[in-house]
Design a protein around this motif. Structure first.
Motif, short mmCIF file in Angstrom:
data_model
loop_
_atom_site.label_atom_id
_atom_site.label_comp_id
_atom_site.label_asym_id
_atom_site.label_seq_id
_atom_site.Cartn_x
_atom_site.Cartn_y
_atom_site.Cartn_z
N VAL A 284 1.08 -1.47 0.13
CA VAL A 284 0.22 0.29 0.27
C VAL A 284 0.91 1.37 0.24
O VAL A 284 0.88 2.55 -0.81
N ALA A 285 2.04 1.30 0.83
CA ALA A 285 2.91 2.26 0.83
C ALA A 285 3.70 2.43 -0.46
O ALA A 285 3.35 3.94 -0.67
N LEU A 286 3.78 1.85 -1.09
CA LEU A 286 4.65 1.60 -2.41
C LEU A 286 3.56 1.98 -3.08
O LEU A 286 3.83 2.93 -4.24
N ASP A 287 2.59 1.93 -3.31
CA ASP A 287 1.29 2.58 -4.37
C ASP A 287 1.38 3.92 -4.40
O ASP A 287 0.69 3.92 -5.15
N TYR A 288 0.94 4.28 -2.72
CA TYR A 288 0.63 5.38 -2.94
C TYR A 288 2.19 6.55 -3.04
O TYR A 288 1.76 7.41 -3.37
N ILE A 289 2.84 5.92 -3.01
CA ILE A 289 4.04 6.93 -3.09
C ILE A 289 4.27 6.83 -5.01
O ILE A 289 4.62 7.58 -5.31
N VAL A 348 -7.85 -4.02 7.85
CA VAL A 348 -7.71 -2.97 6.29
C VAL A 348 -6.36 -2.38 6.49
O VAL A 348 -6.23 -1.52 7.22
N HIS A 349 -5.94 -3.24 5.04
CA HIS A 349 -4.34 -2.17 4.31
C HIS A 349 -4.23 -1.00 4.43
O HIS A 349 -4.53 -0.60 3.24
N VAL A 350 -3.43 -0.69 5.25
CA VAL A 350 -2.60 0.89 5.06
C VAL A 350 -1.54 1.22 4.39
O VAL A 350 -0.85 0.07 4.89
N SER A 351 -1.64 3.07 4.65
CA SER A 351 0.07 2.60 3.74
C SER A 351 1.06 2.73 5.14
O SER A 351 2.25 2.67 5.62
N ASN A 352 0.46 2.94 6.83
CA ASN A 352 1.00 2.54 7.76
C ASN A 352 1.11 0.91 8.78
O ASN A 352 1.57 1.34 9.29
N GLY A 353 0.37 0.60 7.94
CA GLY A 353 0.37 -1.30 8.42
C GLY A 353 -1.75 -1.68 8.68
O GLY A 353 -1.82 -1.57 7.23
N VAL A 354 -1.72 -2.71 9.40
CA VAL A 354 -2.97 -2.71 9.31
C VAL A 354 -4.26 -2.27 9.95
O VAL A 354 -3.19 -2.76 11.70
N VAL A 355 -5.10 -1.88 9.81
CA VAL A 355 -5.80 -0.99 10.66
C VAL A 355 -7.61 -2.52 11.57
O VAL A 355 -7.23 -3.15 10.29
N ASN A 356 -7.32 -2.28 12.24
CA ASN A 356 -8.33 -3.25 13.45
C ASN A 356 -8.57 -2.89 14.61
O ASN A 356 -8.19 -2.98 15.63
N MET A 357 -10.11 -1.98 14.12
CA MET A 357 -10.61 -0.58 15.92
C MET A 357 -11.40 -1.80 16.41
O MET A 357 -12.01 -2.90 15.73
N SER A 358 -12.52 -0.85 17.13
CA SER A 358 -13.04 -1.54 18.04
C SER A 358 -13.21 -0.43 18.98
O SER A 358 -12.74 0.95 18.93
N PRO A 359 -14.40 -0.35 20.48
CA PRO A 359 -15.31 0.21 20.56
C PRO A 359 -14.12 1.23 21.03
O PRO A 359 -14.42 2.31 22.04
N THR A 360 -12.92 0.20 22.07
CA THR A 360 -12.19 1.25 22.61
C THR A 360 -10.85 1.42 22.56
O THR A 360 -10.02 2.28 23.14
N ASP A 361 -10.52 1.25 20.61
CA ASP A 361 -9.13 1.17 19.58
C ASP A 361 -10.33 1.92 18.34
O ASP A 361 -10.49 1.39 17.96
N HIS A 362 -9.87 3.59 18.72
CA HIS A 362 -10.00 4.27 17.51
C HIS A 362 -9.14 4.39 16.73
O HIS A 362 -9.16 5.66 15.68
N LEU A 363 -7.67 3.98 16.64
CA LEU A 363 -6.78 4.17 15.76
C LEU A 363 -6.61 2.86 15.38
O LEU A 363 -6.24 2.49 13.73
N GLY A 364 -6.24 1.61 16.18
CA GLY A 364 -6.04 0.29 15.16
C GLY A 364 -5.28 -0.37 14.74
O GLY A 364 -5.32 -1.08 14.33
N LEU A 365 -4.00 0.11 14.96
CA LEU A 365 -2.74 0.26 14.85
C LEU A 365 -1.70 -0.86 15.55
O LEU A 365 -1.90 0.05 17.01
N ASP A 366 -0.75 -2.06 14.96
CA ASP A 366 -0.25 -2.67 16.39
C ASP A 366 1.05 -1.83 16.00
O ASP A 366 1.68 -0.91 15.26
N GLN A 367 2.00 -2.52 16.31
CA GLN A 367 3.69 -2.25 16.56
C GLN A 367 3.95 -2.67 15.02
O GLN A 367 5.26 -1.97 15.16
N ARG A 368 3.54 -2.89 14.41
CA ARG A 368 4.40 -3.37 13.26
C ARG A 368 4.04 -2.00 12.45
O ARG A 368 4.56 -2.05 10.65
N ALA A 369 3.55 -0.98 12.62
CA ALA A 369 3.05 0.71 12.11
C ALA A 369 4.28 1.90 12.10
O ALA A 369 4.38 2.59 11.81
N ARG A 370 5.49 1.18 12.88
CA ARG A 370 6.46 1.79 13.43
C ARG A 370 7.86 1.29 12.82
O ARG A 370 7.81 0.08 12.61
#
Length: 384
Positions: A284-289, A348-370
């Protein structure tokens, strides 16, 4: 004499046209295009122009406003977008203080908003205000933990902090201090400066008097170049770390050689070509770039542009789901359906990782995003 059939047909056509206009999805954007945070807002604006103008069979209109890196203007923009433009969602702001200032208006206007700013305070805890707020950048907690881990591996025992004297700086200091303690690193100094300050000489002299093994700079955009430049001028030999809010070419240009061999936990987008092929953000990142380079020229991609791209990806998934509820764009029901769809974003694969949101997490990224990155001769390189 008026023809009743013609009049009826005309009326029907006007109603149809009105209905079509009302059905258009409107996305408000309030970002920092001028002021100290302009280097963050400008790549986001350029990215917004690349987002699709039709989603789920409905036209999408993006209304872009400049908050001038100012909290008062950010609030005014938010009120305008909600009460005058009747937007269905908002993207913004570029910076933490502005986003936090927008919370009350967003909650009162029941309008889902995706922030492009870093602090975890924007979305945590998911209370009545933050029920409507989401974000795409990695949190300061995720990035502070990466700094502490890297510093510990490199033998750091003492650490100093210098950050912006605002919500971003305070929040990042708290996280840096917390994770430093977990790694048995002692914080020996904590200084602040304003985004508009011309110099941080006094603060740096206080820090160097403590002779820390590492210095962490909690700042975003080009103002963040002041501390590393001042440290370099005084011959500081320890490690220097930045906040991920410096992930753009303007920062590299302003800081120049004084930022060589400094580090930051960064968006995968900055080093996309260097990522292993199985990294979840690489494709996704390479596609955006590729798309950004095609429109604006090579070598201009910035992390804050990628955060806007990811907001677009989330909306491209959520808008069709909200439309299936039969709620009409421009209504409170549609905004609620859109909010709910965002909150259920899964895998949801985005350019910064994989998003998995929930009612208590409105970011949804894990440590793979850094990714820990080193600056070498004006370029981002994955750090050892």
């Amino acid at each position: 004499m008026r023809n009743p059939v013609r009049t009826a047909l005309l009326g029907a056509m006007l109603l149809a046209l009105a209905g079509g206009a009302a059905a258009q999805v409107k996305i408000g954007v309030s970002i920092s295009l001028t002021g100290p945070a302009a280097s963050l807002g400008l790549p986001a604006r350029d990215t917004i122009s690349m987002l699709p103008k039709e989603i789920g069979g409905e036209k999408v209109d993006y209304i872009v406003l400049d908050d001038a890196s100012d909290t008062t203007t950010a609030v005014q923009n938010t009120k305008k977008l909600i009460s005058e433009n009747h937007v269905d969602a908002i993207i913004g702001s570029s910076i933490t203080p502005n986003t936090l200032a927008m919370l009350d208006v967003i909650a009162a206007g029941t309008t889902p908003t995706i922030s492009l700013a870093s602090s975890a305070r924007i979305i945590e805890p998911v209370d009545a205000k933050r029920y409507w707020m989401f974000k795409t950048p990695q949190t300061d907690a995720q990035m502070a933990s990466a700094i502490a881990e890297h510093a510990s591996r490199h033998g750091v025992k003492t650490m100093a902090f210098i950050g912006q004297g605002d919500a971003l700086g305070e929040a990042f200091y708290e996280e840096v201090a917390k994770f430093a303690a977990l790694h048995k690193i002692k914080m020996v100094a904590s200084e602040r400066f304003a985004r508009t300050d011309p110099s941080v000489t006094g603060q740096i002299l206080k820090i160097m008097a403590q002779n820390p093994d590492a210095v962490v700079v909690g700042a975003a955009g080009t103002p963040a170049a002041l501390p590393p430049k001042a440290l370099a001028e005084r011959g500081y030999k320890g490690l220097v770390y930045h906040n991920h809010g410096v992930g753009n070419n303007d920062f590299l240009r302003v800081c120049g050689k004084d930022c060589n061999n400094t580090y930051l936990p960064a968006s995968p987008v900055l080093v996309a070509s260097q990522l292993p092929n199985d990294h979840p953000a690489k494709a996704v990142a390479l596609d955006y770039i590729k798309k950004f380079d095609a429109k604006y020229g090579a070598g201009k991609v910035a992390a804050f542009g990628s955060y806007a791209w990811d907001a677009g990806i989330l909306l491209q998934r959520a808008i069709p789901i909200a439309l299936k509820s039969n709620a009409k764009p421009g209504t409170p029901e549609f905004r609620k359906a859109l909010r709910d769809a965002l909150e259920t974003s899964k895998d949801v694969h985005v350019s910064n990782g994989v998003v998995n949101m929930s009612p208590t997490d409105h970011l949804g990224l894990d440590q793979r995003a850094r990714v820990m990155v080193k600056i070498e001769n004006g370029k981002w390189v994955i750090a050892p």
